[in-house]
Design an enzyme around this catalytic site. Structure first.
Site, PDB file in Angstrom:
ATOM      1  CG  PHE A   6      38.643 -38.306  70.939  1.00 49.75           C
ATOM      2  CD1 PHE A   6      38.099 -39.358  71.674  1.00 49.75           C
ATOM      3  CD2 PHE A   6      37.824 -37.615  70.058  1.00 49.75           C
ATOM      4  CE1 PHE A   6      36.758 -39.699  71.541  1.00 49.75           C
ATOM      5  CE2 PHE A   6      36.488 -37.945  69.926  1.00 49.75           C
ATOM      6  CZ  PHE A   6      35.950 -38.985  70.668  1.00 49.75           C
ATOM      7  CD  GLN A   7      36.070 -40.115  67.161  1.00 52.89           C
ATOM      8  OE1 GLN A   7      36.103 -39.244  66.295  1.00 52.89           O
ATOM      9  NE2 GLN A   7      34.965 -40.764  67.496  1.00 52.89           N
ATOM     10  CG  MET A  53      26.516 -71.933  53.274  1.00 58.28           C
ATOM     11  SD  MET A  53      26.036 -73.195  52.082  1.00 58.28           S
ATOM     12  CE  MET A  53      25.948 -72.238  50.571  1.00 58.28           C
ATOM     13  CD  GLU A  66      31.410 -44.950  60.207  1.00 59.86           C
ATOM     14  OE1 GLU A  66      30.881 -45.958  60.722  1.00 59.86           O
ATOM     15  OE2 GLU A  66      31.502 -43.866  60.803  1.00 59.86           O
ATOM     16  CE  LYS A  87      38.790 -30.822  62.428  1.00 64.95           C
ATOM     17  NZ  LYS A  87      38.012 -30.865  63.679  1.00 64.95           N
TER      18      LYS A  87
HETATM   19  C1  LIG Z   1      30.125 -61.615  58.323  1.00 68.03           C
HETATM   20  C2  LIG Z   1      29.965 -63.089  58.220  1.00 68.03           C
HETATM   21  N1  LIG Z   1      29.851 -63.847  59.322  1.00 68.03           N
HETATM   22  C3  LIG Z   1      29.696 -65.175  59.227  1.00 68.03           C
HETATM   23  C4  LIG Z   1      29.662 -65.789  58.006  1.00 68.03           C
HETATM   24  C5  LIG Z   1      29.510 -67.307  57.906  1.00 68.03           C
HETATM   25  N2  LIG Z   1      28.268 -67.635  57.193  1.00 68.03           N
HETATM   26  C6  LIG Z   1      28.223 -67.952  55.881  1.00 68.03           C
HETATM   27  S1  LIG Z   1      26.684 -68.210  55.322  1.00 68.03           S
HETATM   28  C7  LIG Z   1      26.015 -67.928  56.849  1.00 68.03           C
HETATM   29  C8  LIG Z   1      24.553 -68.015  57.076  1.00 68.03           C
HETATM   30  C9  LIG Z   1      23.777 -67.047  56.286  1.00 68.03           C
HETATM   31  O1  LIG Z   1      22.439 -67.118  56.674  1.00 68.03           O
HETATM   32  P1  LIG Z   1      21.315 -66.380  55.857  1.00 68.03           P
HETATM   33  O2  LIG Z   1      21.722 -64.991  55.596  1.00 68.03           O
HETATM   34  O3  LIG Z   1      20.016 -66.571  56.533  1.00 68.03           O
HETATM   35  O4  LIG Z   1      21.369 -67.116  54.461  1.00 68.03           O
HETATM   36  P2  LIG Z   1      20.902 -68.613  54.085  1.00 68.03           P
HETATM   37  O5  LIG Z   1      22.138 -69.442  54.038  1.00 68.03           O
HETATM   38  O6  LIG Z   1      19.950 -69.075  55.128  1.00 68.03           O
HETATM   39  O7  LIG Z   1      20.285 -68.473  52.753  1.00 68.03           O
HETATM   40  C10 LIG Z   1      27.015 -67.651  57.778  1.00 68.03           C
HETATM   41  C11 LIG Z   1      26.795 -67.400  59.215  1.00 68.03           C
HETATM   42  C12 LIG Z   1      29.811 -64.956  56.874  1.00 68.03           C
HETATM   43  N3  LIG Z   1      29.830 -65.464  55.635  1.00 68.03           N
HETATM   44  N4  LIG Z   1      29.931 -63.632  56.995  1.00 68.03           N
END
Ligand SMILES: Cc1ncc(C[n+]2csc(CCOP(=O)(O)OP(=O)(O)O)c2C)c(N)n1
Ligand SMILES: [Mg+2]
Lengths: 588, 175
Positions: free
Chosen positions: A115-116, A485, A53, A165
């Site tokens: 449920f749900q 990042m 979803e 529902k």
């Molecule tokens: C759902 C979620 N969890 C954690 C983060 C924290 N976060 C921001 S950038 C990142 C790393 C992303 O890695 P990648 O997709 O390989 O991209 P890159 O920075 O290597 O280009 C994380 C863990 C986030 N933005 N979203």
């Protein structure tokens, strides 16, 4: 005249059709079976079956952002609804119009831990623009129509309609859509003439003006982007855009000085800092834009145009707030500007551009590509050059991370609605389903999802959806084998202790593609890159392209958190000042 | 920043809302989610059958925060009107409290005497206790409560503030 009697599910579908909906992204379950039964019996609405979803909401966001229409989601009660929460929050933060229909247990079971059962309206209250629990079939048509009004007007946003529902199965009357108005909700589209005149007077008097525009321009519709362009031309001022605003003003225009904010260009951030008049258009002074608040553009007067009164004076106190729809306000502004033959003093403007161009000469987006290790920036520049030559429409989505920032920096957007990214919430896992949604809306277009390998894995189940509907989406993974990042922040702020940011046990992306019947490509040397990109673009089906890039590359320029616009790091040799990194540590 | 822009002030805000399920949760969720203060909050339907409720909120914040609170409240779909009574001219503000005092002898007599000065009424009495009903500004109730403490105060129930503008202004409009 006899009213049209139908059951609740049919009322839901009829309302969707009456509001011009042609596609719904969803996933079935017990509580919404009556709607699925009604879907089975008609052929005006196409249902796109996602694989989770969360994917449905992001797909609907991509659909909405690239068309200007409302994106519609249909999920079951309980886990179906809770899985949608991230997407709803994402849509709220980025002001994307979404209608999310959630199933609910029958009214007599509500509150019994059935449920749900989940308290969907309770859970989604803070992550929607508005939500409804429909307790009687007599309210259903009205609520459906209201929901569209709320989702698409004013500052757009997600609306949840929770549907027990028994309500879906009860017989009721259909109320036509023109019978609905909301007494307590009337967004102001036109701004008072006086504020427009005051704005013109302030702009005329400016010596170092800057126009700073954001996602609100895109939300206001394509006309707003045209008017913004006219306005920038008429004033002669430099124009910068936020991450959400890319495409609102043509990237190749001479007056465009690049993106603003944490990873914006040197010239944009310096111009924001040193201007004497800032005109914010549909942008909200987010902390990724302002940097350290008490050092934000200290010497400027500020005008803020926004449809949401609560955006004005929220983070930054402004001198003139103009509440209204961007297109309406800019149209009025242009009228008064032209009628009064207004002009910004040419000498001052020339001197200001002299300064801006000096900053530009720093070439803050420069990078060095030598040897065979692929620089991600270079890959994106080559991608841009290749797609420039195409006659097709090109849409870009991204995931979240370094690759997202590089895409924002190195790809060029000439038109609105062609750039889909998760800005406010920064949701990894957004880009793949969003690309799917964009491709559904634009079957002939070239849709490229620029991804990081970590983000890609957050919603990669949607590959199955892409395969099922034969969507020719291209997923370009800038694979740096790291949550890049995170790695960058660990390097800059946590002594290079790379805690849990290495991506162990990645799948073989080529084989993964092949297992879904897609084309899988890989390049790990510069000499292989162009060929791979060309093959990706020209292939007429879905592609996963695994581009192995330099794992150590960082995103520059950068305003470290807690720093001011004029304290940018331009490259790896710049160091953040000690005091700034201390205060910046606690910020995200 | 000047002291004028950083100083925290108390504001009484009147809000007219559709009387529908969840509307109070929206208002309270807004305050807790955005970290605003609620010093008191009262709510009730105003006229039966019109499905409108009036919420009176006493809150505090800097001028920028108060402006945000009002803008954020106005953004909620079922909210019709938001009026900052503190800003918009003279208004009347009242709170009602029921105060239970337990004591004997001179203390019991003294509590009656003070109640009289404050025009509080005894609405229940036993051999040991009184329940006083007092109406007034919150300050007046605070003062009454302070005086009752040494006389055997054991329980208080306060309504929170209700308020209305003076003069011809109306939040609801006529029917
Ligand atoms: C759902 C979620 N969890 C954690 C983060 C924290 N976060 C921001 S950038 C990142 C790393 C992303 O890695 P990648 O997709 O390989 O991209 P890159 O920075 O290597 O280009 C994380 C863990 C986030 N933005 N979203
Ligand atoms: Mg990565």
């Amino acid at each position: 005249m006899t009213k049209e009697q139908m059951n609740g599910s049919e009322i839901v579908l009829k309302a969707l059709v009456d509001h011009g909906v042609t596609e719904v992204f969803g996933y079935p379950g017990g509580a919404v079976l009556p709607i699925y039964d009604a879907i089975f019996k008609q052929n005006r609405l196409r249902h796109i079956l996602v694989r989770q979803e969360g994917g449905a909401v992001h797909a609907a966001e991509g659909y909405a952002r690239s068309t200007g229409k409302v994106g519609v989601v249909l999920v079951t009660s309980g886990p179906g609804a809770t899985n949608a929460v991230t997407g709803l929050t994402d849509a709220l933060m980025d002001s994307i119009p979404i209608i999310c229909l959630t199933g609910q247990v029958p009214t007599h079971l509500i509150g019994n831990d059935a449920f749900q059962e989940a308290d969907t309206t309770g859970i989604t209250r803070p992550c929607t623009k508005h939500n409804y629990l429909v307790r009687s079939v007599d309210d259903l048509a009205r609520v459906m129509h209201e929901a569209f009004l709320v989702a698409e007007s004013g500052r757009p946003g997600p609306v949840v309609i929770d549907l027990p529902k028994d309500v879906l199965m009860a017989m009721g009357d259909y109320l036509p859509k023109n019978k609905v108005a909301l007494k307590s909700y009337k967004p102001q589209l036109k701004a008072p003439t006086k504020t427009i005149k005051d704005a013109v007077a302030m702009i005329k008097a400016a010596k170092r003006p800057i126009i700073y525009a954001g996602g609100g321009v895109i939300n206001s519709g394509p006309k707003a982007s045209q008017l913004l362009t006219q306005f920038v031309k008429a004033t002669g001022a430099p124009c910068t855009l936020t991450l959400m605003g890319l495409g609102a003003f043509p990237a190749t225009d001479k007056q465009y000085i690049g993106m603003v904010g944490m990873h914006g260009t040197y010239e944009a951030n310096m111009a924001m800092h040193d201007c004497d008049l800032m005109i914010a258009v549909g942008a909200r002074f987010d902390d990724r834009i302002t940097g350290r608040l008490d050092a934000f553009s200290p010497g400027s007067k500020k005008i803020h145009i926004d449809i949401d009164p609560s955006s004005i004076n929220k983070n930054v106190a402004v001198d003139l707030g103009i509440v209204g729809d961007v297109a309406h306000v800019l149209e009025d502004l242009m009228k008064v500007w032209k009628a009064s033959q207004a002009k910004i003093e040419a000498k001052a403007l020339k001197a200001w551009w002299g300064q801006v161009n000096k900053w530009r000469e720093k070439d803050s987006l420069k990078y060095v590509q030598t040897g065979q290790v692929i620089k991600p920036q270079h890959a994106l520049c080559r991608l841009q050059e290749m797609t420039d030559k195409l006659k097709r429409e090109v849409y870009i989505t991204t995931e979240v991370g370094q690759h997202q920032m590089w895409a924002a920096q190195y790809l060029a957007f000439e038109k609105p609605n062609h750039w889909m990214t998760s800005g406010g919430l920064g949701t990894m896992g957004y880009g793949l389903p969003a690309a799917l949604g964009v491709q559904i809306a634009h079957p002939k277009a070239l849709v490229i999802g620029v991804a990081g390998e970590a983000s890609f894995m957050m919603n990669m189940q949607e590959l199955s959806t892409i395969a099922q509907y034969r969507l020719p989406v291209k997923i370009l993974i800038l694979n740096n084998f790291y949550m890049g990042m995170v790695r960058q922040w660990q390097e800059l702020m946590h002594g290079s202790r790379y805690s849990e940011s290495y991506m162990e046990s990645l799948p073989d992306f080529v084989k993964l593609a092949e297992s879904f019947g897609m084309k899988g490509l890989r390049a790990s040397k510069l000499s292989e890159m162009d060929g791979m990109l060309e093959e990706m673009i020209s292939h007429d089906g879905p592609v996963i392209a695994d581009l192995n890039v330099d794992p150590k590359e960082n995103v520059f320029p950068m305003i470290p958190s807690g720093a001011a616009h004029n304290e940018m790091l331009l490259g790896p040799d710049d160091k953040a000042s000690e005091s700034n990194s201390q205060t910046g540590m606690v910020l995200v | 920043m000047t002291s004028e822009t950083t100083q925290t002030n108390q504001h009484t805000i009147a809000v007219l809302v559709d009387n529908e399920p969840g509307v109070l949760a929206r208002v309270i969720g807004l305050f807790s989610g955005r970290g605003y203060n609620i010093e008191s909050l009262t709510v009730a339907e105003t006229r039966r059958g019109r499905h409108l409720s009036r919420i009176t909120i006493v809150t505090s914040g800097t001028p920028m925060v108060i402006e945000q609170i009002k803008a954020q409240l106005s953004r909620l779909i079922p909210i019709h009107e938001v009026s900052d009574l503190t800003m918009e001219g003279p208004y009347v503000e009242r709170e009602l409290a029921l105060v239970k005092v337990k004591g004997a002898g001179e203390k019991r007599v003294e509590s009656l005497r003070i109640a009289d000065i404050f025009r509080a009424r005894a609405v229940d009495s036993t051999n040991e206790t009184f329940v006083f009903e007092i109406v007034g500004t919150s300050n007046k109730i605070d003062a009454f409560v302070d005086l009752m403490k040494p006389l055997g105060l054991i329980d208080i129930s306060r309504t929170g503030v209700v308020a209305i503008s003076r003069g011809t202004e109306s939040l609801e409009g006529d029917d």
